[in-house]
Design an enzyme around this catalytic site. Sequence first.
Site, PDB file in Angstrom:
ATOM      1  N   PRO A 101       0.788  -1.232   0.000  1.00  0.00           N
ATOM      2  CA  PRO A 101       0.000   0.000   0.000  1.00  0.00           C
ATOM      3  C   PRO A 101       0.823   1.287   0.000  1.00  0.00           C
ATOM      4  CG  PRO A 101       0.078  -0.923   2.190  1.00  0.00           C
ATOM      5  CD  PRO A 101       0.756  -1.922   1.303  1.00  0.00           C
ATOM      6  N   ASP A 145       4.492   1.470 -11.203  1.00  0.00           N
ATOM      7  CA  ASP A 145       3.224   2.186 -11.270  1.00  0.00           C
ATOM      8  C   ASP A 145       3.316   3.550 -10.602  1.00  0.00           C
ATOM      9  OD1 ASP A 145       1.879   0.258 -12.672  1.00  0.00           O
ATOM     10  OD2 ASP A 145       0.886  -0.620 -10.929  1.00  0.00           O
ATOM     11  N   LYS A 150      -0.483   4.444 -14.485  1.00  0.00           N
ATOM     12  CA  LYS A 150      -1.809   4.811 -14.977  1.00  0.00           C
ATOM     13  C   LYS A 150      -2.579   5.302 -13.760  1.00  0.00           C
ATOM     14  CE  LYS A 150      -2.675   0.685 -16.714  1.00  0.00           C
ATOM     15  NZ  LYS A 150      -1.416  -0.065 -16.726  1.00  0.00           N
ATOM     16  N   ASP A 170      -1.344  -5.596  -4.326  1.00  0.00           N
ATOM     17  CA  ASP A 170      -1.082  -6.969  -4.743  1.00  0.00           C
ATOM     18  C   ASP A 170      -1.293  -7.066  -6.250  1.00  0.00           C
ATOM     19  OD1 ASP A 170      -1.131 -10.063  -3.573  1.00  0.00           O
ATOM     20  OD2 ASP A 170      -2.196  -9.811  -5.466  1.00  0.00           O
ATOM     21  N   THR A 224      -2.603  -5.872  -0.032  1.00  0.00           N
ATOM     22  CA  THR A 224      -3.550  -5.065  -0.792  1.00  0.00           C
ATOM     23  C   THR A 224      -4.092  -3.917   0.058  1.00  0.00           C
ATOM     24  OG1 THR A 224      -5.457  -5.188  -2.256  1.00  0.00           O
ATOM     25  CG2 THR A 224      -5.591  -6.451  -0.208  1.00  0.00           C
ATOM     26  N   MET A 263     -10.583   2.382  -5.972  1.00  0.00           N
ATOM     27  CA  MET A 263     -10.754   3.475  -6.936  1.00  0.00           C
ATOM     28  C   MET A 263     -12.199   3.993  -6.899  1.00  0.00           C
ATOM     29  SD  MET A 263      -8.469   1.898 -10.066  1.00  0.00           S
ATOM     30  CE  MET A 263      -8.938   0.184  -9.747  1.00  0.00           C
TER      31      MET A 263
END
Length: 263
Positions: free
Chosen positions: A18, A41, A63, A96, A124, A177
């Site tokens: 995280p 990322d 992204k 993850d 995660t 999200m």
Amino acid sequence: MPHDDFPAGSVWLVGAGPGDPDLLTRKAERLIAAADVVFYDALVGPCILDLIAHGAERISVGKRSGRHSKDQRTIDALIVAAALAGKRVVRLKGGDPAIFGRTAEEVTACRAAGVLVRICPGITAASAAVASAGTSLTLRGVARRLTLVTAHAQAGTTLDLDWTALAASDSTLAIYMGRAAAATVAQQLVAAGRSPDTPVLVVVNASLPNERIIRGRLSSLAFLVEAISAHDPAMLIVGEAVEADPAFARAQCTPIRAGVTVA
């Protein structure tokens, strides 16, 4: 350092967790340090990138919030090309890799090219969020099920989820999200039968020094996310399991954790 499980010309998809580097697995840390090139990322923070070996390539393929620096096919091609050039490749993903991480596409691309590819799991965001809040994703006799969903819809499309299934009262719903879709999520869940009084937990920048923990009810979810920047990752968790313990709610008000409670 030996590379018995990381030969030249191979790929590891590595979960960066995280954000807190202390929440990396030992294996993830070792693989990052051994890589010749790291594709990372947008949500992978500088403290984790600092673990990349001096002289190794670091390439951002993030992204985020609709701003894509590379499309998925380009990312796949870059990973494969680096491996075929004989490099040890790490594809570093927030959280993850197997949870909303586009892992299947990258694994498929590597295997199609004959490249050895493996996965190193990570913590995660849902797990990190409830840990910071001192609560749980499940609760014996109350929350027997856990459902992970993403509220990110493609441009021009509506959020198409099985709201009746997601509204089950004996489950916890973890929404990735979900900031932009919070109002829709609340409206649809209530319409499908979930109580407006269902506890919700919103955790922004989970595990990081600037983390924010916001508590409230499903009926107020749209209001709870209004102050969250579009650039800050937010985890929305709905269900009885995240109801605040009064003693913990008082104890969590520390200088490094900003807690907000909305009745």
